[in-house]
Each structure stands twice: as C-alpha cells, then as structure tokens.
Design a protein around this motif. Structure first.
Motif, PDB file in Angstrom:
ATOM      1  N   TYR A  48       0.831  -1.201   0.000  1.00 26.00           N
ATOM      2  CA  TYR A  48       0.000   0.000   0.000  1.00 26.00           C
ATOM      3  C   TYR A  48       0.865   1.251   0.000  1.00 26.00           C
ATOM      4  O   TYR A  48       1.735   1.418   0.849  1.00 26.00           O
ATOM      5  CB  TYR A  48      -0.910   0.003   1.229  1.00 26.00           C
ATOM      6  N   GLN A  49       0.596   2.144  -0.964  1.00 31.39           N
ATOM      7  CA  GLN A  49       1.330   3.410  -1.027  1.00 31.39           C
ATOM      8  C   GLN A  49       0.359   4.564  -0.842  1.00 31.39           C
ATOM      9  O   GLN A  49      -0.685   4.629  -1.507  1.00 31.39           O
ATOM     10  CB  GLN A  49       2.060   3.566  -2.358  1.00 31.39           C
ATOM     11  N   HIS A  63      -5.057   5.195  -0.518  1.00 30.92           N
ATOM     12  CA  HIS A  63      -3.869   4.370  -0.737  1.00 30.92           C
ATOM     13  C   HIS A  63      -4.022   3.621  -2.060  1.00 30.92           C
ATOM     14  O   HIS A  63      -5.140   3.231  -2.428  1.00 30.92           O
ATOM     15  CB  HIS A  63      -3.676   3.347   0.379  1.00 30.92           C
ATOM     16  N   ALA A 264       5.569   1.971  -1.133  1.00 29.91           N
ATOM     17  CA  ALA A 264       4.551   0.935  -0.970  1.00 29.91           C
ATOM     18  C   ALA A 264       5.023  -0.065   0.085  1.00 29.91           C
ATOM     19  O   ALA A 264       6.164  -0.522   0.058  1.00 29.91           O
ATOM     20  CB  ALA A 264       4.311   0.232  -2.298  1.00 29.91           C
ATOM     21  N   PRO A 268       0.723  -1.345   5.942  1.00 32.58           N
ATOM     22  CA  PRO A 268       0.402   0.054   5.659  1.00 32.58           C
ATOM     23  C   PRO A 268       0.257   0.889   6.924  1.00 32.58           C
ATOM     24  O   PRO A 268       0.040   0.377   8.020  1.00 32.58           O
ATOM     25  CB  PRO A 268      -0.939  -0.043   4.923  1.00 32.58           C
TER      26      PRO A 268
END
Length: 282
Positions: A48-49, A63, A264, A268
């Motif tokens: 997740y970025q 995200h 990423a 997260p």
C-alpha cells in the motif's frame, strides 16, 4: 490462451532465432512459471502506497494497492518485474482478480480507508473478476464508494468503447475510476471526452525534476488543464523531492504520490494507526 501456449516472440525455425530473442523468451518462460507458482501457493500480497493531499500532505486521500509476488524466502517482487511477461495471458487476468479480492477484503476490514486497485482493460467481462467484485460489494455498505479502479491509458485505449460501458455500469455502484500513467500512451481526444474518469494520474516521467525542466513543467501544466476541464481530480505520480512537490502544489495539482510521502509497504500506515487505536481503547 493458456500461459504455456503464449505465442513465442521468436521464429522457431532452425537458424533464425537470435541469441537475444532466445534469452527474452527464456526469461519470460521463467517469469511466468514463478508467478504461476506464487498464485498456486497464495504468495500474492498487496503493498500500500499513500496518495496525499497536495496542500495538506499530512493527510492521506487514499492508498494505492500494488500487487506483489513473494518468493519462497518472502522477498517482495514488484509487478514491474513480471507484469510485462504475463499481462496478455490468463495469468494476467488471475492477477487482476487476486488484486481485487485482496483490495476489497482490506476495504471491508478497514471502513475508514479508501483504496485504489489496478486492473487491465483485458479483464473487463472476465467472470471471476466480476464475481469477486460482486462478493466484495456485499461485504459492506460503503465498500463500493471507497474503491477506485485504476486503468492505464494504454490499456484503456485497447477497447475504449468497452471501457466506457464498464465504467458506466460500475459507477452506478459508487466505484470511482482513475486513468493511470496519463501522458505515457496515446489517448485519442474523441474517446477521452467520453470516458468520464474521476481521477487523472499524471505519469512520473513528466514529474521528475519538474522544477528544473521547463518541458516537463509545460507538459504537466497542459495535462492538469485537461484534467480540470473534465472535472477530474489530479494526482502527480513519482514525486521524490520537496522541490518537485512544491512546484506541483504551485501548479495546482490536487494530490501527490511517491517516495517523498511513503513507499509501498505490505504493512500500511492505516494498519499501524488501527492497532494504536485499539490499544488506546483497551
């Protein structure tokens, strides 16, 4: 077409295969075998970025969930290292399904999170993908409205009429759509005005050193103008330096994404936040 039936890139006739062609074909075969094994053994994850608000970079707008293969030792292999070999095959469709299943599962578990998931236009109408989508929607009343589907510009232009109809169908369920890597492909304006994308993501090639590159600055300004004309939320990809970020803020971009704001990660930031909240309320 099954993966092992993929049309070879080289002429198999004796004496016609170049050394480079043989190497590429061999690499593709090895890559497809590696991805096939990862799918069969469930070694697929989302990393997740964060995508942050340009004028409030401490706030995450959403995200992006990026598919990863884990090798037998647990090492992450990003999509760029394998997607080229598999995107035209059945494996490519399976990867899109897995990414969607993982993403919608995350949305169901984290009701305060908004998430974008990548898909290829080739997966439109794929039965397993649609089953995963409908199942994911049923997991919670707000899942659909917190889902963003990202389709690359080049993929969208493969079947523009099909993409338009698909978007219209899913937008009725509250799903938003992002046109990814805008500027890297060959969008025809006659199709672009019919797409109704909600989000425009400007390709990173135009963002690098934008504060020192007048060509990138002019091109990005033009792409932003197109986005604003069609009432689309704009995102600059691959932002890596404070100077780039400030220049983009001054241009009026809505959101920023890149290493400057976070790589990423399989774990997260929203998961860490949720754990801290649970501990505080215990």
């Amino acid at each position: 077409m099954q993966p092992d039936q993929k049309k070879p890139r080289i002429d198999a006739s004796p004496g016609t295969a170049s050394p480079l062609g043989v190497m590429i074909s061999s690499q593709d075969h090895d890559t497809m075998a590696m991805v096939r094994e990862a799918i069969d053994t469930r070694r697929m994850r989302l990393a997740y970025q964060p995508v942050v608000l340009a004028r409030e970079p401490e706030r995450v707008a959403f995200h992006e969930g990026l598919i990863r293969v884990l090798d037998p030792n647990g090492r992450e292999i990003p999509a760029r290292d394998f997607i080229g070999a598999v995107e035209d095959t059945e494996i490519g469709r399976e990867i899109d399904c897995i990414a969607l299943e993982l993403g919608m599962g995350a949305l169901a578990r984290h009701p305060d999170v908004r998430l974008s998931i990548n898909m290829s236009a080739r997966s439109i109408g794929y039965p397993r993908w649609m089953r995963a989508f409908r199942k994911g929607l049923a997991a919670g009343p707000t899942v659909g409205e917190r889902l963003i589907l990202e389709i690359t510009e080049s993929s969208a232009m493969l079947v523009p009429e099909l993409v338009t109809a698909f978007m219209e169908e899913l937008q009725a369920d509250g799903v938003a759509f992002a046109l990814d890597d805008f500027g890297s492909g060959y969008t025809a304006i006659r199709y672009f005005k019919d797409f109704f994308f909600d989000i425009l993501k400007i390709d990173g090639q135009f963002i690098r050193n934008i504060h020192r590159d007048p060509d990138n600055a002019a091109l990005t300004a033009a792409l932003l103008s197109i986005g604003k004309h069609f009432h689309m939320f704009t995102v600059a990809e691959a932002v890596e330096t404070p100077e780039e970020a400030q220049f983009l803020i001054n241009l009026g971009v809505d959101c920023l994404q890149g290493f400057l704001f976070g790589a990423a990660a399989l774990r997260p930031t929203f998961l860490d936040r949720e754990i801290r909240q649970k501990r505080a309320s215990a």
